[in-house]
Design a protein around this motif. Structure first.
Motif, PDB file in Angstrom:
ATOM      1  N   LEU A 291     -27.469  -4.612  21.418  1.00 56.81           N
ATOM      2  CA  LEU A 291     -28.892  -4.962  21.497  1.00 56.81           C
ATOM      3  C   LEU A 291     -29.689  -4.194  20.461  1.00 56.81           C
ATOM      4  O   LEU A 291     -30.508  -4.768  19.737  1.00 56.81           O
ATOM      5  CB  LEU A 291     -29.416  -4.652  22.904  1.00 56.81           C
ATOM      6  N   ASP A 292     -29.448  -2.898  20.381  1.00 53.96           N
ATOM      7  CA  ASP A 292     -30.174  -2.066  19.420  1.00 53.96           C
ATOM      8  C   ASP A 292     -29.935  -2.529  17.989  1.00 53.96           C
ATOM      9  O   ASP A 292     -30.862  -2.582  17.177  1.00 53.96           O
ATOM     10  CB  ASP A 292     -29.747  -0.609  19.587  1.00 53.96           C
ATOM     11  N   HIS A 293     -28.709  -2.887  17.687  1.00 53.96           N
ATOM     12  CA  HIS A 293     -28.376  -3.351  16.329  1.00 53.96           C
ATOM     13  C   HIS A 293     -29.117  -4.636  15.990  1.00 53.96           C
ATOM     14  O   HIS A 293     -29.717  -4.754  14.911  1.00 53.96           O
ATOM     15  CB  HIS A 293     -26.872  -3.584  16.227  1.00 53.96           C
ATOM     16  N   TYR A 294     -29.121  -5.583  16.919  1.00 49.23           N
ATOM     17  CA  TYR A 294     -29.739  -6.882  16.630  1.00 49.23           C
ATOM     18  C   TYR A 294     -31.258  -6.773  16.507  1.00 49.23           C
ATOM     19  O   TYR A 294     -31.840  -7.297  15.554  1.00 49.23           O
ATOM     20  CB  TYR A 294     -29.360  -7.893  17.717  1.00 49.23           C
ATOM     21  N   VAL A 295     -31.905  -6.088  17.442  1.00 49.32           N
ATOM     22  CA  VAL A 295     -33.355  -5.969  17.316  1.00 49.32           C
ATOM     23  C   VAL A 295     -33.715  -5.128  16.097  1.00 49.32           C
ATOM     24  O   VAL A 295     -34.774  -5.308  15.487  1.00 49.32           O
ATOM     25  CB  VAL A 295     -34.007  -5.399  18.596  1.00 49.32           C
ATOM     26  N   GLY A 296     -32.805  -4.223  15.709  1.00 54.10           N
ATOM     27  CA  GLY A 296     -33.012  -3.449  14.483  1.00 54.10           C
ATOM     28  C   GLY A 296     -33.080  -4.346  13.265  1.00 54.10           C
ATOM     29  O   GLY A 296     -33.838  -4.076  12.318  1.00 54.10           O
TER      30      GLY A 296
END
Length: 637
Positions: A291-296
């Motif tokens: 999740l963190d990677h994608y929203v990043g």
């Protein structure tokens, strides 16, 4: 006029035209350098708990790595006491998009739109849910619709779930969205189970790993595509992630191995269960980092992309970003221990702190960076806040249950006195109503929180009231006292319980909230269950139906007609309307136009519900692959 004079006048005219043209270009350039209408990105994650984000580390640090989300905290305001409107998904989503409290909207849990009945066993379940709506009204003046009417291109990417089914009516395009996509992407279940079907670097793999080793995720790609396509227009993007909701799995084998090693746990061999307590689920840990990677990637796009409407500036400079979750973390699901919201108690599907406290970051034009705030805020506040930040008037005759946070955000995000209620006074209270599962209503007033439990009669394990002091707040700084909700003060603070309970009742009454009912078929001890009324029969004349009933010691105080206009349909949906109690032991009601099936609900003075015809438990109906209409009265001629 001589030829030479004509030349002179022509040259003067051309010079004037040139000057005018140059002046116009300068004016246009000056206009172009002024800040254009701001954009909005509302990023709603799914089941992300307060303690799942590294920036909220308190007591034991979270093992999940969230560098991109943590970086967002430094670019705006991080709220430490932010709440979702409800402890489950659908009511929170509807409340955020409509601005209407779940209790007022009669949308208090997921799915809905069904006749009241017990879930699994009518003899063992003490209490049953009230009727609650399956969706927002189709004509709801949603936040998206208001922005659409004010020149915004509105986009939805990801989860919807604001109807009785993900794909039931109404859909995003029916509620004010110009563009909508709902691809689950990398969250689609692995086949045959979660220890197989991992993503690879193969170009033909639909989940091909990127350069950083993360699976391709269409949900995130849809959000990015909307930004790329509509960056030259004022846009509102509602990006509703499918992460980190169940099924709990990851298509990245490398991430699964990474967190097994980091947590000091062996690589799993049983794909069906994970029962290690705490924040020790490597599948879930991988999901949080994904999740963190994608929203990043979304944040990075806004930060590195030139704003076509504002030369010399990046999109992020003119975009308000709201990042939050629809409810607290889901601690257990489908045979797994998923996460742990400790020090908060409980999790999703419970109105205690672990079920409703969520991460929240807000950044954008005029909002100070790197601020942490103890001001108590709620997802219901987004609707009025966004309109105010954009300079858009509230729709006429539209009631909004949240508060406008714009003055707080643009002036001093730590000053709670800048958050005003509808009377123009400082907002000091906040209410949740969840007449399902644990069956609670809760009220927070200042630092104290009251929990009213509905399933307390003849119940040795559940008190009627719980009272906790969460904080001791002085001069805007909240000193932690009992955010664990471990020390019930209800017996020692009887006056405060009474005062807060009266306030809670007044709020629920004003909202016309629905309450859970006692089950007359419960086989255990239940006072007054033998006094429930009996329905003797029904007659029908055109659209009017008349029921006769007999009281057996308890007075009938209310009657509801529960009806559907699409009985037998895949998305069969039921509604509620009042029926008329008559002095002669009858109940009359008019069947709404198009009614295909109907049921009568009688409620007695002790809050027992009697249904006619009797409706089997929901689980039994589903296992028999039938509909509620199979057991109801026919409204057809």
């Amino acid at each position: 006029m001589t030829y030479s004079n004509s030349i002179v006048y022509f040259l003067i005219g051309m010079l004037c035209l040139s000057c005018h043209t140059q002046h116009s270009k300068v004016s246009n350039l000056a206009t172009a350098t002024e800040r254009p209408t701001p954009n909005v990105l509302l990023l709603l994650t799914d089941d992300l708990g307060w303690q799942d984000v590294k920036a909220y580390d308190i007591d034991a640090p979270s093992p999940y790595e969230t560098p991109n989300i943590d970086a967002l905290a430094k670019k705006g305001v991080q709220f430490w006491q932010a709440y979702s409107p409800a402890p489950t998904c659908a009511p929170s989503r509807c409340a955020i998009m409509s601005g209407t409290h779940p209790a007022r909207a009669q949308k208090t849990h997921v799915v809905g739109g069904a006749p009241p009945t017990v879930h699994s066993n009518k003899n063992s379940q003490r209490i049953m849910d009230p009727w609650y709506s399956g969706r927002m009204p189709a004509n709801e003046m949603t936040l998206a619709r208001v922005l659409q009417q004010n020149g915004y291109t509105t986009g939805h990417a990801g989860k919807w779930h604001m109807a009785i089914n993900h794909f039931a009516y109404p859909q995003p395009e029916d509620q004010g969205f110009d563009v909508t996509t709902a691809n689950r992407g990398a969250t689609s279940p692995q086949v045959p189970h979660r220890l197989t079907d991992f993503a690879t670097a193969d170009a033909n793999d639909p989940y091909q790993l990127d350069e950083e080793g993360f699976p391709f995720h269409q949900n995130n790609e849809d959000a990015l595509n909307f930004l790329k396509t509509h960056k030259a227009e004022p846009f509102f993007l509602y990006y509703a992630t499918f992460l980190v909701h169940a099924p709990i799995h990851t298509r990245s084998k490398a991430l699964l191995e990474k967190y097994c090693e980091k947590l000091g746990l062996p690589y799993p061999t049983d794909p069906e269960h994970w029962d290690v307590k705490g924040q020790n689920n490597p599948y879930y840990a991988a999901m949080v980092e994904m999740l963190d990677h994608y929203v990043g990637e979304v944040f990075d796009y806004l930060e590195t992309t030139d704003d076509p409407r504002w030369p010399g500036h990046k999109l992020v400079e003119n975009t308000y970003i709201i990042f939050t979750s629809d409810n607290g973390g889901m601690e257990k699901a489908h045979g797994d221990i998923v996460t742990d919201n400790y020090p908060l108690d409980k999790g999703k599907i419970n109105a205690k702190e672990g079920g409703v406290r969520v991460p929240l970051f807000i950044s954008g034009p005029g909002i100070k960076k790197g601020i942490t705030s103890d001001v108590v805020v709620n997802g219901l506040d987004f609707y009025p806040t966004i309109l105010s930040l954009l300079g858009i008037d509230r729709p006429e005759e539209k009631h909004l249950d949240g508060a406008d946070l714009s003055t707080l955000l643009l002036n001093d995000p730590t000053d709670s006195k800048l958050v005003l209620n509808e009377k123009g006074e400082e907002r000091t209270s906040m209410m949740w109503h969840f007449p399902h599962a644990a069956s609670q209503s809760t009220l927070r007033v200042g630092d104290f929180k009251l929990i009213r439990n509905y399933d307390f009669k003849n119940n040795a394990t559940t008190p009627e009231f719980e009272l906790y002091q969460l904080y001791d707040t002085q001069n805007g700084t909240a000193k932690r006292i009992d955010i664990e909700e471990a020390h019930n003060l209800a017996q020692s603070e009887l006056h405060k319980v009474q005062e807060m309970n009266t306030q809670l009742t007044n709020i629920l009454t004003e909202m016309n909230a629905s309450y859970p009912f006692y089950n007359p078929f419960y086989k255990g001890k239940m006072e007054f269950k033998e006094n429930v009324p009996t329905v003797l029969g029904v007659t029908k004349a055109d659209q009017q139906v008349t029921f006769t009933y007999k009281e057996n010691g308890a007075k009938v105080i209310k009657a509801n007609l529960i009806y559907t206009t699409n009985g037998g349909h895949r998305y069969e949906e039921w509604f509620k309307t009042d029926a008329q109690l008559n002095a002669n032991g009858t109940v009359t009601a008019l069947l709404p136009n198009g009614t295909t099936h109907y049921i009568l609900n009688l409620i007695d003075e002790h809050n027992f519900l009697v249904s006619y015809p009797e409706i089997p438990p929901t689980r039994s109906i589903k296992s028999a692959k039938k509909k509620y209409s199979n057991y109801a009265l026919s409204g057809l001629k």
